[in-house]
Design an enzyme around this catalytic site. Structure first.
Site, PDB file in Angstrom:
ATOM      1  N   GLU A 138      -3.789  -9.832 -34.238  1.00 18.71           N
ATOM      2  CA  GLU A 138      -2.716  -8.834 -34.087  1.00 18.71           C
ATOM      3  C   GLU A 138      -3.326  -7.611 -33.421  1.00 18.71           C
ATOM      4  O   GLU A 138      -4.414  -7.169 -33.799  1.00 18.71           O
ATOM      5  CB  GLU A 138      -2.174  -8.486 -35.485  1.00 18.71           C
ATOM      6  CG  GLU A 138      -1.256  -7.281 -35.511  1.00 18.71           C
ATOM      7  CD  GLU A 138      -0.693  -6.983 -36.913  1.00 18.71           C
ATOM      8  OE1 GLU A 138      -0.642  -7.891 -37.766  1.00 18.71           O
ATOM      9  OE2 GLU A 138      -0.327  -5.821 -37.136  1.00 18.71           O
ATOM     10  N   GLU A 143       1.559   2.699 -33.720  1.00 22.13           N
ATOM     11  CA  GLU A 143       2.066   2.460 -35.069  1.00 22.13           C
ATOM     12  C   GLU A 143       1.700   3.619 -35.986  1.00 22.13           C
ATOM     13  O   GLU A 143       0.624   4.201 -35.864  1.00 22.13           O
ATOM     14  CB  GLU A 143       1.468   1.173 -35.648  1.00 22.13           C
ATOM     15  CG  GLU A 143       2.071   0.806 -36.989  1.00 22.13           C
ATOM     16  CD  GLU A 143       1.442  -0.432 -37.622  1.00 22.13           C
ATOM     17  OE1 GLU A 143       0.309  -0.775 -37.265  1.00 22.13           O
ATOM     18  OE2 GLU A 143       2.097  -1.030 -38.481  1.00 22.13           O
TER      19      GLU A 143
HETATM   20  C1  LIG Z   1       8.806  -4.553 -40.783  1.00 21.76           C
HETATM   21  C2  LIG Z   1       7.915  -5.139 -39.818  1.00 21.76           C
HETATM   22  O1  LIG Z   1       8.284  -5.995 -39.087  1.00 21.76           O
HETATM   23  N1  LIG Z   1       6.759  -4.621 -39.835  1.00 21.76           N
HETATM   24  C3  LIG Z   1       5.801  -5.005 -38.923  1.00 21.76           C
HETATM   25  C4  LIG Z   1       5.827  -3.984 -37.848  1.00 21.76           C
HETATM   26  O2  LIG Z   1       4.679  -3.958 -37.136  1.00 21.76           O
HETATM   27  C5  LIG Z   1       3.457  -4.019 -37.809  1.00 21.76           C
HETATM   28  C6  LIG Z   1       2.426  -4.110 -36.765  1.00 21.76           C
HETATM   29  O3  LIG Z   1       1.721  -3.019 -36.692  1.00 21.76           O
HETATM   30  C7  LIG Z   1       3.355  -5.201 -38.730  1.00 21.76           C
HETATM   31  O4  LIG Z   1       2.132  -5.175 -39.432  1.00 21.76           O
HETATM   32  C8  LIG Z   1       4.501  -5.176 -39.637  1.00 21.76           C
HETATM   33  O5  LIG Z   1       4.529  -6.391 -40.349  1.00 21.76           O
END
Ligand SMILES: CC(=O)N[C@H]1CO[C@H](CO)[C@@H](O)[C@@H]1O
Ligand SMILES: *[C@@H]1O[C@H](CO)[C@@H](O)[C@H](O)[C@H]1NC(C)=O
Ligand SMILES: *[C@@H]1O[C@H](CO)[C@@H](O)[C@H](O)[C@H]1NC(C)=O
Ligand SMILES: *[C@@H]1O[C@H](CO)[C@@H](O)[C@H](O)[C@H]1NC(C)=O
Length: 321
Positions: A138, A143
């Site tokens: 990932e 973020e």
């Molecule tokens: C709610 C959701 O989908 N959260 C995701 C959003 O993005 C981050 C990546 O940084 C994921 O870790 C989350 O699961």
């Protein structure tokens, strides 16, 4: 044309080899502007994997409710900002979209005018492969939670990927082990050294440009605030650039070299994902430290006016491979 002397041919070979070792020149494959977002992405109306107080709606609902909106040069993606919620019902309506295409070695340039600004918000622009997560890795490009700068660029992997050795970058490392299990989910992060990289200060400055470069040698994240005179013209004009040359872009905000991480092994083909959740595993757990009112869930349920600015405004996304 006369045949080239062999010495010149040899010299040309050396130059070509040097260029391919840098691997820093890419050609445009995708230009996503305005309503292109509707064909390049699909809507994921799934339960939030991070347990947020959110209800991800499907594409027709998002458009009917104006949670997504496209014009010739804009794509808006937002959380609902009009309804008081039934505390027993699903959470606040929001949107999560995933690119139809997958990418391995590539550069993606995100020209963003505005990002979600709200207490309880947890927006993300990231890349992963949901079917092989976490084994397929990932990459979090943009973020954060609860309006708190700066942005953190983060990798999450399975065991055996750490960051070591020289890593020229302007940001500050928050950890070198990318293994989510070994770090309580934290992964290996880098704080961008500029508060305009996230939230209210990002928006007050008109946003800016994020770019991710992924090769088997390194993953890099670049950020230029809107008024940064050093933004390369091939980035600010990415929608009309047919080629880009990342070796001319200067020092990245975050660099994750492959010195002790086999990137090819730890990162699968990735989709680009854009999501906006509320509360949940991160934003909810640190809400009380953010200077925000009440509790996270109560704020989401009862304060629709707190979400008026909870939107992304994308000028464009461009991809080069
Ligand atoms: C709610 C959701 O989908 N959260 C995701 C959003 O993005 C981050 C990546 O940084 C994921 O870790 C989350 O699961
Ligand atoms: C939908 O959202 C866009 C962008 O925020 C806004 O300009 C437009 O006025 C909205 N349309 C309606 C019907 O509310
Ligand atoms: C995930 O990775 C697998 C294996 O690399 C690939 O076949 C698939 O297309 C990728 N994307 C999705 C959405 O599953
Ligand atoms: C780093 O990338 C180079 C080029 O792809 C490769 O030769 C090398 O084996 C990689 N190193 C690691 C530790 O994966």
């Amino acid at each position: 044309m006369a045949p080239l002397p062999s010495s010149l041919l040899a010299a040309t070979g050396v130059i070509l080899m040097a260029l391919s070792v840098n691997g820093a020149s890419y050609s445009k494959t995708d230009t996503i502007v305005g309503s292109d977002f509707y064909s390049a992405f699909n809507f994921e109306n799934i339960p939030d994997p991070t347990h947020g107080r959110v209800n991800y709606v499907d594409g027709p609902t998002a458009q009917a409710r104006n949670l997504t909106f496209a014009s010739h040069d804009t794509f808006i993606l937002r959380a609902d900002h009009t309804n008081v919620l039934d505390p027993n019902g699903p959470g606040r309506d929001s949107v999560r979209i995933r690119s139809n295409k997958v990418f391995t070695s590539h550069v993606a340039v995100f020209n963003i005018r505005h990002m979600p600004e709200a207490c309880a918000s947890w927006p993300a622009v990231w890349e992963t492969n949901e079917s092989t997560w976490p084994n397929g890795g990932e990459i979090d490009i943009l973020e954060g939670v609860n309006n708190q700068p700066p942005n953190a660029a983060v990798l999450h992997t399975n065991a055996g990927c750490t960051i070591s050795g020289s890593r020229p970058m302007t940001g500050v490392s928050t950890g070198d082990n990318c293994d989510g299990d070994a770090t309580g989910g934290a992964g290996c992060g880098v704080h961008v050294a500029d508060d305009r990289s996230y939230g209210p200060a990002f928006n007050a400055n008109g946003g800016g440009w994020y770019a991710v470069e992924r090769t088997n040698e390194a993953i890099k994240v670049f950020f230029w605030p809107r008024d940064d005179p050093t933004v390369p013209s091939e980035v600010s004009g990415a929608t009309t650039s047919s080629q880009i040359h990342t070796e001319t872009w200067g020092t990245p905000s975050a660099a994750f070299p492959n010195t002790s991480c086999n990137i090819e092994e730890h990162f699968d083909e990735h989709n680009i994902i854009i999501n906006l959740t509320l509360c949940g595993d991160w934003a909810g757990n640190v809400y009380q430290f953010s200077g925000c009112p009440s509790t996270c869930v109560d704020f989401v349920n009862n304060s629709p006016e707190g979400f008026v600015d909870a939107f992304f405004d994308f000028a464009s996304i461009t991809v080069f491979q």
